[in-house]
Design an enzyme around this catalytic site. Structure first.
Site, mmCIF file in Angstrom:
data_model
loop_
_atom_site.group_PDB
_atom_site.id
_atom_site.type_symbol
_atom_site.label_atom_id
_atom_site.label_comp_id
_atom_site.label_asym_id
_atom_site.label_seq_id
_atom_site.Cartn_x
_atom_site.Cartn_y
_atom_site.Cartn_z
ATOM 1 N N ASP A 135 15.626 6.783 9.521
ATOM 2 C CA ASP A 135 14.454 5.962 8.922
ATOM 3 C C ASP A 135 14.972 5.835 7.526
ATOM 4 O O ASP A 135 15.322 6.549 6.787
ATOM 5 C CB ASP A 135 13.156 7.026 8.896
ATOM 6 C CG ASP A 135 11.944 6.200 8.464
ATOM 7 O OD1 ASP A 135 11.785 5.229 8.969
ATOM 8 O OD2 ASP A 135 11.148 7.028 7.996
ATOM 9 N N TYR A 137 14.166 3.510 3.902
ATOM 10 C CA TYR A 137 13.125 3.643 2.835
ATOM 11 C C TYR A 137 12.948 1.902 2.089
ATOM 12 O O TYR A 137 13.176 1.799 0.570
ATOM 13 C CB TYR A 137 13.289 4.627 1.985
ATOM 14 C CG TYR A 137 12.347 5.048 1.054
ATOM 15 C CD1 TYR A 137 11.190 5.548 1.511
ATOM 16 C CD2 TYR A 137 12.655 5.074 -0.441
ATOM 17 C CE1 TYR A 137 10.020 5.880 0.638
ATOM 18 C CE2 TYR A 137 11.407 5.679 -1.253
ATOM 19 C CZ TYR A 137 10.320 6.169 -0.741
ATOM 20 O OH TYR A 137 9.403 6.629 -1.528
ATOM 21 N N HIS A 142 6.176 -0.017 -1.398
ATOM 22 C CA HIS A 142 5.713 1.528 -1.127
ATOM 23 C C HIS A 142 6.801 2.616 -1.778
ATOM 24 O O HIS A 142 6.142 3.284 -2.386
ATOM 25 C CB HIS A 142 6.363 1.641 0.478
ATOM 26 C CG HIS A 142 6.202 3.186 1.015
ATOM 27 N ND1 HIS A 142 4.956 3.779 1.182
ATOM 28 C CD2 HIS A 142 7.080 4.077 1.304
ATOM 29 C CE1 HIS A 142 5.246 5.088 1.670
ATOM 30 N NE2 HIS A 142 6.450 5.096 1.441
ATOM 31 N N ARG A 151 5.763 9.923 -10.723
ATOM 32 C CA ARG A 151 6.518 9.510 -11.945
ATOM 33 C C ARG A 151 5.945 8.263 -12.407
ATOM 34 O O ARG A 151 6.551 7.433 -12.307
ATOM 35 C CB ARG A 151 8.021 9.491 -11.464
ATOM 36 C CG ARG A 151 8.804 10.842 -11.219
ATOM 37 C CD ARG A 151 10.056 10.557 -10.947
ATOM 38 N NE ARG A 151 10.141 9.470 -9.927
ATOM 39 C CZ ARG A 151 10.382 9.376 -8.297
ATOM 40 N NH1 ARG A 151 9.937 10.743 -8.041
ATOM 41 N NH2 ARG A 151 10.335 8.527 -7.558
ATOM 42 N N GLU A 207 2.667 5.518 8.840
ATOM 43 C CA GLU A 207 3.364 4.793 8.176
ATOM 44 C C GLU A 207 3.863 3.292 8.691
ATOM 45 O O GLU A 207 4.388 3.596 9.780
ATOM 46 C CB GLU A 207 4.737 5.297 7.623
ATOM 47 C CG GLU A 207 4.368 6.473 6.335
ATOM 48 C CD GLU A 207 5.721 6.926 5.665
ATOM 49 O OE1 GLU A 207 6.929 6.865 6.468
ATOM 50 O OE2 GLU A 207 5.439 7.425 4.583
ATOM 51 N N GLU A 209 6.055 0.645 9.613
ATOM 52 C CA GLU A 209 7.407 0.005 9.732
ATOM 53 C C GLU A 209 7.727 -0.818 10.655
ATOM 54 O O GLU A 209 7.139 -0.767 11.773
ATOM 55 C CB GLU A 209 8.250 1.468 9.738
ATOM 56 C CG GLU A 209 8.188 2.320 8.650
ATOM 57 C CD GLU A 209 8.990 3.561 8.576
ATOM 58 O OE1 GLU A 209 10.198 3.319 8.979
ATOM 59 O OE2 GLU A 209 8.670 4.729 8.187
ATOM 60 N N ASP A 241 5.673 5.881 11.679
ATOM 61 C CA ASP A 241 6.203 7.022 11.003
ATOM 62 C C ASP A 241 5.079 8.178 10.558
ATOM 63 O O ASP A 241 4.723 8.393 9.460
ATOM 64 C CB ASP A 241 7.268 7.182 9.969
ATOM 65 C CG ASP A 241 7.820 8.093 9.460
ATOM 66 O OD1 ASP A 241 7.960 9.253 10.313
ATOM 67 O OD2 ASP A 241 8.491 8.050 8.297
ATOM 68 N N ARG A 245 1.563 14.809 4.764
ATOM 69 C CA ARG A 245 1.797 14.762 3.402
ATOM 70 C C ARG A 245 1.825 16.229 2.661
ATOM 71 O O ARG A 245 2.483 16.287 1.854
ATOM 72 C CB ARG A 245 0.820 13.815 2.655
ATOM 73 C CG ARG A 245 0.678 12.519 3.120
ATOM 74 C CD ARG A 245 2.254 11.693 2.958
ATOM 75 N NE ARG A 245 1.916 10.290 3.535
ATOM 76 C CZ ARG A 245 3.166 9.560 3.545
ATOM 77 N NH1 ARG A 245 4.365 9.867 3.786
ATOM 78 N NH2 ARG A 245 2.979 8.208 4.200
ATOM 79 N N GLN A 248 4.776 17.776 3.943
ATOM 80 C CA GLN A 248 6.068 17.230 3.155
ATOM 81 C C GLN A 248 6.246 17.387 1.731
ATOM 82 O O GLN A 248 7.280 17.743 1.053
ATOM 83 C CB GLN A 248 5.815 15.465 3.074
ATOM 84 C CG GLN A 248 6.850 14.565 2.745
ATOM 85 C CD GLN A 248 6.599 13.229 2.889
ATOM 86 O OE1 GLN A 248 5.632 12.871 3.407
ATOM 87 N NE2 GLN A 248 7.511 12.139 2.502
ATOM 88 N N TYR A 252 10.235 18.902 0.908
ATOM 89 C CA TYR A 252 11.000 18.061 0.920
ATOM 90 C C TYR A 252 11.966 17.953 -0.052
ATOM 91 O O TYR A 252 12.942 17.230 -0.046
ATOM 92 C CB TYR A 252 10.387 16.393 0.675
ATOM 93 C CG TYR A 252 9.958 16.246 -0.691
ATOM 94 C CD1 TYR A 252 8.924 16.813 -1.584
ATOM 95 C CD2 TYR A 252 10.718 15.280 -1.528
ATOM 96 C CE1 TYR A 252 8.666 16.563 -2.785
ATOM 97 C CE2 TYR A 252 10.407 15.091 -2.793
ATOM 98 C CZ TYR A 252 9.377 15.647 -3.434
ATOM 99 O OH TYR A 252 9.368 15.357 -4.652
ATOM 100 N N LYS A 261 7.821 15.144 9.320
ATOM 101 C CA LYS A 261 8.098 13.695 9.884
ATOM 102 C C LYS A 261 8.488 13.816 11.278
ATOM 103 O O LYS A 261 8.095 12.742 11.907
ATOM 104 C CB LYS A 261 9.158 13.068 9.245
ATOM 105 C CG LYS A 261 8.930 12.763 7.580
ATOM 106 C CD LYS A 261 8.052 11.663 7.254
ATOM 107 C CE LYS A 261 8.124 10.789 6.014
ATOM 108 N NZ LYS A 261 7.360 9.717 5.868
ATOM 109 N N THR A 265 6.994 10.122 16.456
ATOM 110 C CA THR A 265 6.990 8.621 15.953
ATOM 111 C C THR A 265 6.702 7.892 16.982
ATOM 112 O O THR A 265 7.196 7.865 18.040
ATOM 113 C CB THR A 265 8.363 8.517 15.470
ATOM 114 O OG1 THR A 265 8.781 9.436 14.449
ATOM 115 C CG2 THR A 265 8.768 7.293 15.084
ATOM 116 N N GLU A 382 -0.888 5.745 -0.015
ATOM 117 C CA GLU A 382 -1.047 4.690 -1.087
ATOM 118 C C GLU A 382 -2.410 4.297 -1.475
ATOM 119 O O GLU A 382 -2.892 4.098 -2.318
ATOM 120 C CB GLU A 382 -0.148 3.480 -0.901
ATOM 121 C CG GLU A 382 1.423 3.879 -0.902
ATOM 122 C CD GLU A 382 2.118 2.739 0.050
ATOM 123 O OE1 GLU A 382 2.516 1.901 -0.548
ATOM 124 O OE2 GLU A 382 2.416 3.156 1.149
#
Ligand code: CA
Length: 437
Positions: A135, A137, A142, A151, A207, A209, A241, A245, A248, A252, A261, A265, A382
């Protein structure tokens, strides 16, 4: 190069099988590959045409195919498409052109019609035995939106625009559209608690994808030059995917995704070929001023000129209450596969650049594809700003993350003036009760 426009894209031609003319996803200009079974047939390769499926093994037995096309059809007469994909691009293209000729000319109807089955009578299976799943990114909107949650002043990490970021996923839990899955259990640390607890995920997400099915592989120790990468791609699917959360967030660092994850899938059942998508390939968007150019091993002028895919994407949600009331699924967001920072050829070339061997039937995910507009985000993380805002559905329900019984659908369609639109068929998965914790 992948972008060859030929008679198989002629908008004046129509397929004679039932439902082919004007079919939103599977007109004769598409002809995606898949694995199906029905009452009298074990899993085997087929091609979608309108509301029907063409049995490739039976077609091969008619003697209507010759040369590369016959070889590809025979290789597809198995429970997976791995052997056919391993033949490479030339036999696959020959088979698609031969089938286009047979299905768009009524003179062949008497001999070909016995090879068709109604899709409604068939069960779809995974197209390939997935040896490895990776997978990426590559959805920059995203990556930016998720980065902002953690951040605000520096959402993208400094490596993002230099190297396609990815991780190795879990092949064993890749399932075909329509397969339900259990809510995972895991360690989570709710706000205000000092220590983690173990239990069902409370922040289950999807997710959106694009999936890439590998065709011919490469030998261990040999890279795939980017100019050759398109020839190693057998086709595309939609890929969900599923992501926990809360699990995760705890696990992570420092090695990346693991149990958050790898529990499931989901991929759409049909493999849409690069040939079918040729009219919808477009220029890769120019990088913003100040972004670093790709290093030479990731740069190919032809790929930059036509390596992006103009593919409209949509996510839908059907809740148990909506299902009980007979309501249609509601659209959560819409996006486009053009919004990828790296092309699919760059992902393949990068993956093999260290000599890592890719094999036919391997599956790559692009990473979540979100639109620049927050309303077009490809995940609930999101859309709800990390679970802080609720999504209000038309029937009065709300969601931050997925509830048991919720069904997520991913959808894709390609349109361009002068060409017949094609679709992917849905990628659907339903959250069932949790794994026993
Ligand atoms: Ca992902």
């Amino acid at each position: 190069m992948s972008r060859v426009i030929d008679e198989t894209h002629d908008p004046e031609r129509t397929g004679w099988p039932q439902g082919a003319a004007g079919h939103g996803a599977f007109p004769v200009q598409n002809l995606p590959f898949g694995i199906f079974s029905c009452v009298d047939r074990a899993p085997r390769g087929g091609i979608a045409i309108g509301d029907q499926i063409l049995d490739l093994g039976r077609l091969a037995a008619t003697g209507l195919l010759a040369g590369d096309a016959a070889e590809a059809a025979r290789a597809a007469a198995h429970p997976t498409l791995n052997a056919m994909f391993a033949l490479g691009a030339r036999p696959r293209r020959a088979l698609r052109r031969a089938i286009f000729a047979l299905l768009s000319d009524r003179r062949h109807e008497d001999r070909v019609a016995p090879c068709l089955v109604h899709a409604a009578d068939a069960t779809m299976h995974l197209p390939c035995a997935v040896g490895d799943y990776t997978d990426f990114y590559a959805g920059i909107h995203h990556a930016t939106a998720v980065g902002k949650l953690f951040r605000p002043d520096n959402p993208l990490l400094p490596n993002y625009k230099h190297v396609p970021i990815g991780y190795h996923g879990r092949a064993s839990s890749v399932v075909v559209s329509g397969t339900g899955f259990r809510r995972p259990c895991g360690q989570t640390k709710p706000a205000g608690q000092d220590a983690p607890q173990f239990g069902p995920s409370q922040r289950l997400d999807y997710e959106l994808e694009l999936g890439i099915w590998l065709g011919r592989g490469n030998a261990l120790g040999e890279a795939i030059p980017i100019a050759e990468a398109p020839a190693h791609i057998a086709g595309f699917c939609l890929l969900n995917d599923w992501s926990a959360r809360d699990i995760q967030a705890l696990e992570y660092q420092p090695l990346g995704p693991f149990l958050a994850k790898n529990f499931c899938t989901t991929v759409s059942a049909w493999v849409v070929t690069p040939e079918a998508l040729a009219p919808f390939r477009v220029k890769q968007a120019a990088r913003p001023v100040g972004d670093p150019p790709p290093l030479p091993y990731l740069h190919d002028p032809a790929d930059q000129a036509e390596g992006a895919i103009d593919l409209a994407l949509r996510v839908t949600l059907l809740t148990p209450a909506m299902r009980a009331a007979g309501l249609a699924p509601v659209t959560l967001s819409q996006g486009n596969a053009r919004d990828l920072y790296w092309t699919v050829a760059q992902l393949v070339a990068h993956h093999a650049s260290n000599g890592c061997n890719l094999a036919s039937g391997d599956l790559l995910g692009t990473g979540t594809i979100s639109a620049p507009d927050p309303a077009g985000a490809g995940s609930l993380l999101e859309l709800t700003e990390g679970g802080k805002t609720l999504i209000r559905l038309g029937n009065g329900e709300t969601r931050s993350f997925l509830a048991d019984g919720d069904e997520i659908g991913l959808h894709a369609s390609a349109t361009r003036p002068g060409f017949v639109p094609i679709g992917f068929g849905p990628c659907i998965g339903q959250v069932q009760g949790s794994v026993g914790c």
